[in-house]
Scaffold this motif. Structure first.
Motif, PDB file in Angstrom:
ATOM      1  N   THR A  95       0.835  -1.203   0.000  1.00  0.00           N
ATOM      2  CA  THR A  95       0.000   0.000   0.000  1.00  0.00           C
ATOM      3  C   THR A  95       0.869   1.252   0.000  1.00  0.00           C
ATOM      4  OG1 THR A  95      -1.736  -1.158   1.227  1.00  0.00           O
ATOM      5  CG2 THR A  95      -1.804   1.253   1.230  1.00  0.00           C
ATOM      6  N   VAL A  96       0.527   2.189  -0.890  1.00  0.00           N
ATOM      7  CA  VAL A  96       1.209   3.486  -0.930  1.00  0.00           C
ATOM      8  C   VAL A  96       0.522   4.422   0.061  1.00  0.00           C
ATOM      9  CG1 VAL A  96       1.917   5.419  -2.375  1.00  0.00           C
ATOM     10  CG2 VAL A  96       1.757   3.124  -3.360  1.00  0.00           C
ATOM     11  N   VAL A  97       1.311   5.090   0.895  1.00  0.00           N
ATOM     12  CA  VAL A  97       0.773   5.952   1.952  1.00  0.00           C
ATOM     13  C   VAL A  97       1.527   7.277   1.960  1.00  0.00           C
ATOM     14  CG1 VAL A  97       0.349   6.202   4.434  1.00  0.00           C
ATOM     15  CG2 VAL A  97       0.169   3.944   3.359  1.00  0.00           C
ATOM     16  N   VAL A  98       0.791   8.359   2.175  1.00  0.00           N
ATOM     17  CA  VAL A  98       1.383   9.683   2.364  1.00  0.00           C
ATOM     18  C   VAL A  98       1.030  10.182   3.753  1.00  0.00           C
ATOM     19  CG1 VAL A  98       1.386  12.091   1.635  1.00  0.00           C
ATOM     20  CG2 VAL A  98       1.304  10.279  -0.082  1.00  0.00           C
ATOM     21  N   GLU A  99       2.035  10.695   4.468  1.00  0.00           N
ATOM     22  CA  GLU A  99       1.813  11.332   5.768  1.00  0.00           C
ATOM     23  C   GLU A  99       2.306  12.773   5.712  1.00  0.00           C
ATOM     24  OE1 GLU A  99       2.446   9.404   9.602  1.00  0.00           O
ATOM     25  OE2 GLU A  99       3.256   7.714   8.476  1.00  0.00           O
ATOM     26  N   GLN A 100       1.584  13.659   6.373  1.00  0.00           N
ATOM     27  CA  GLN A 100       1.996  15.061   6.474  1.00  0.00           C
ATOM     28  C   GLN A 100       1.730  15.575   7.876  1.00  0.00           C
ATOM     29  OE1 GLN A 100       0.503  17.740   3.434  1.00  0.00           O
ATOM     30  NE2 GLN A 100       0.620  19.511   4.795  1.00  0.00           N
ATOM     31  N   HIS A 101       2.709  16.273   8.450  1.00  0.00           N
ATOM     32  CA  HIS A 101       2.560  16.984   9.716  1.00  0.00           C
ATOM     33  C   HIS A 101       2.901  18.447   9.430  1.00  0.00           C
ATOM     34  CE1 HIS A 101       2.795  13.140  12.092  1.00  0.00           C
ATOM     35  NE2 HIS A 101       3.479  12.797  11.014  1.00  0.00           N
ATOM     36  N   SER A 102       1.930  19.348   9.614  1.00  0.00           N
ATOM     37  CA  SER A 102       2.159  20.769   9.359  1.00  0.00           C
ATOM     38  C   SER A 102       2.365  21.506  10.671  1.00  0.00           C
ATOM     39  CB  SER A 102       0.988  21.375   8.585  1.00  0.00           C
ATOM     40  OG  SER A 102       0.898  20.815   7.289  1.00  0.00           O
ATOM     41  N   PHE A 103       3.258  22.496  10.642  1.00  0.00           N
ATOM     42  CA  PHE A 103       3.631  23.214  11.863  1.00  0.00           C
ATOM     43  C   PHE A 103       3.270  24.691  11.802  1.00  0.00           C
ATOM     44  CE2 PHE A 103       6.149  19.401  11.648  1.00  0.00           C
ATOM     45  CZ  PHE A 103       6.157  18.942  12.950  1.00  0.00           C
ATOM     46  N   ILE A 104       2.297  25.020  10.947  1.00  0.00           N
ATOM     47  CA  ILE A 104       1.796  26.385  10.868  1.00  0.00           C
ATOM     48  C   ILE A 104       0.285  26.356  11.065  1.00  0.00           C
ATOM     49  CG2 ILE A 104       3.620  27.296   9.394  1.00  0.00           C
ATOM     50  CD1 ILE A 104       1.722  26.847   6.996  1.00  0.00           C
ATOM     51  N   PRO A 105      -0.296  27.426  11.593  1.00  0.00           N
ATOM     52  CA  PRO A 105      -1.747  27.450  11.784  1.00  0.00           C
ATOM     53  C   PRO A 105      -2.464  27.688  10.463  1.00  0.00           C
ATOM     54  CG  PRO A 105      -0.785  29.545  12.457  1.00  0.00           C
ATOM     55  CD  PRO A 105       0.371  28.643  12.123  1.00  0.00           C
ATOM     56  N   GLY A 106      -3.762  27.395  10.461  1.00  0.00           N
ATOM     57  CA  GLY A 106      -4.601  27.751   9.334  1.00  0.00           C
ATOM     58  C   GLY A 106      -4.535  26.829   8.140  1.00  0.00           C
ATOM     59  N   VAL A 107      -4.021  25.611   8.309  1.00  0.00           N
ATOM     60  CA  VAL A 107      -3.978  24.671   7.190  1.00  0.00           C
ATOM     61  C   VAL A 107      -5.398  24.231   6.846  1.00  0.00           C
ATOM     62  CG1 VAL A 107      -3.163  22.413   6.409  1.00  0.00           C
ATOM     63  CG2 VAL A 107      -1.672  23.866   7.799  1.00  0.00           C
ATOM     64  N   ASP A 108      -5.732  24.279   5.561  1.00  0.00           N
ATOM     65  CA  ASP A 108      -7.045  23.824   5.099  1.00  0.00           C
ATOM     66  C   ASP A 108      -7.011  22.298   5.018  1.00  0.00           C
ATOM     67  OD1 ASP A 108      -9.329  23.094   3.623  1.00  0.00           O
ATOM     68  OD2 ASP A 108      -9.344  24.994   2.553  1.00  0.00           O
ATOM     69  N   ALA A 109      -7.531  21.644   6.050  1.00  0.00           N
ATOM     70  CA  ALA A 109      -7.415  20.190   6.146  1.00  0.00           C
ATOM     71  C   ALA A 109      -8.105  19.489   4.983  1.00  0.00           C
ATOM     72  CB  ALA A 109      -8.002  19.719   7.477  1.00  0.00           C
ATOM     73  N   GLU A 110      -9.318  19.941   4.640  1.00  0.00           N
ATOM     74  CA  GLU A 110     -10.061  19.272   3.574  1.00  0.00           C
ATOM     75  C   GLU A 110      -9.344  19.416   2.240  1.00  0.00           C
ATOM     76  OE1 GLU A 110     -14.581  19.142   1.641  1.00  0.00           O
ATOM     77  OE2 GLU A 110     -14.057  20.625   3.180  1.00  0.00           O
ATOM     78  N   ALA A 111      -8.864  20.616   1.930  1.00  0.00           N
ATOM     79  CA  ALA A 111      -8.181  20.834   0.660  1.00  0.00           C
ATOM     80  C   ALA A 111      -6.885  20.038   0.585  1.00  0.00           C
ATOM     81  CB  ALA A 111      -7.897  22.323   0.467  1.00  0.00           C
ATOM     82  N   THR A 112      -6.179  19.964   1.715  1.00  0.00           N
ATOM     83  CA  THR A 112      -4.926  19.210   1.736  1.00  0.00           C
ATOM     84  C   THR A 112      -5.176  17.724   1.529  1.00  0.00           C
ATOM     85  OG1 THR A 112      -3.922  20.849   3.221  1.00  0.00           O
ATOM     86  CG2 THR A 112      -2.868  18.686   3.105  1.00  0.00           C
ATOM     87  N   ASP A 113      -6.131  17.172   2.258  1.00  0.00           N
ATOM     88  CA  ASP A 113      -6.470  15.762   2.080  1.00  0.00           C
ATOM     89  C   ASP A 113      -6.900  15.467   0.651  1.00  0.00           C
ATOM     90  OD1 ASP A 113      -5.844  15.041   4.639  1.00  0.00           O
ATOM     91  OD2 ASP A 113      -7.914  14.842   5.344  1.00  0.00           O
TER      92      ASP A 113
END
Length: 249
Positions: free
Chosen positions: A219-237
């Motif tokens: 299975t191919v998997v992508v992980e992301q941890h963002s360290f700034i506020p205001g990330v658009d979670a839905e758009a990123t996913d």
């Protein structure tokens, strides 16, 4: 039928024992490099929870020695399977630390594939921890995502896709500069923090830590941890889901 397993690993970290302790034994610290969302009750006998993709696993803290040892064991499943994590912290000269991990327990019927994934994944998460402590010391992630994609048996195809999204050609090595380009997300420059051909590269930009995995059952998997506020979670996913779908169509 259950099958006993054990994975051992250790890593030298450019961080103090106190920094390592905060990263492995608190919810915000664990969230900044591990999977899912985590909460830890800070005492021996306390409760630790790990939530990912709608499922919550509850564990009991079995060792709590600040800056020295942290261990916990998940509740036993009906089939007798469980997992236990035991971290041992050893301070070294020059504000550095050696961290040792013993990951053990019992796996179920699919134990061979699970064990293979754990043998690959555990060392890579230790390297991801090292990247977090090096590039984002004292910071906590504000947004985490883990997105599984398709099962792709062709390792070379997966590796080429990883290189493509990072703007790389040829052999990937730690320290290589990258340009992360995902349709729907801002382009970002960064650096390869660690790599394990042909399975897993980790990448750090100014604002985020990424890991690309070719893991359990291909299975191919992508992980992301963002360290700034205001990330658009839905758009990123949605952007990463679209990339996973198109890159391996």
């Amino acid at each position: 039928m259950r099958h006993e397993f054990e994975v051992r690993d250790e890593i030298a970290l450019d961080a103090t024992p106190e920094q390592v302790w905060e990263a492995i034994s608190t919810g915000p610290g664990i969230d900044s490099w591990f999977m899912g969302r985590n909460e830890v009750e800070p005492r021996e006998g306390g409760t630790a929870t790990h939530t990912m993709m709608g499922y919550t696993q509850t564990s009991t803290v079995t060792a709590w020695e600040p800056s020295k040892r942290f261990a916990y064991q998940s509740a036993e499943n009906p089939d007798g399977t469980f997992m236990a994590f035991d971290y041992l912290i050893e301070g070294r000269a020059g504000a550095s630390t050696v961290l040792r991990l013993v990951h053990s327990g019992f796996l179920g019927d699919d134990w061979e594939a699970q064990y293979d994934a754990l043998k690959k994944g555990d060392p890579q998460y230790m390297r991801k921890l090292a990247a977090y402590l090096k590039y984002f010391p004292g910071r906590h992630s504000t947004f985490n995502t883990l997105l599984p994609g398709p099962q792709v048996p062709d390792q070379e195809r997966v590796w080429e896709a990883f290189k493509g999204v990072l703007g790389l050609t040829g052999t990937i090595a730690a320290g290589d500069r990258v340009r992360l380009t995902v349709p729907g997300l801002p382009e970002a420059e960064g650096v390869v923090a660690s790599t394990d051909y042909p399975s897993i590269p980790s990448v750090c930009t100014d604002d985020a830590l990424y890991m690309f995995m070719h893991g359990y059952r291909d299975t191919v998997v992508v992980e992301q941890h963002s360290f700034i506020p205001g990330v658009d979670a839905e758009a990123t996913d949605n952007a990463w889901k679209s990339w996973l779908a198109t890159a391996f169509a």
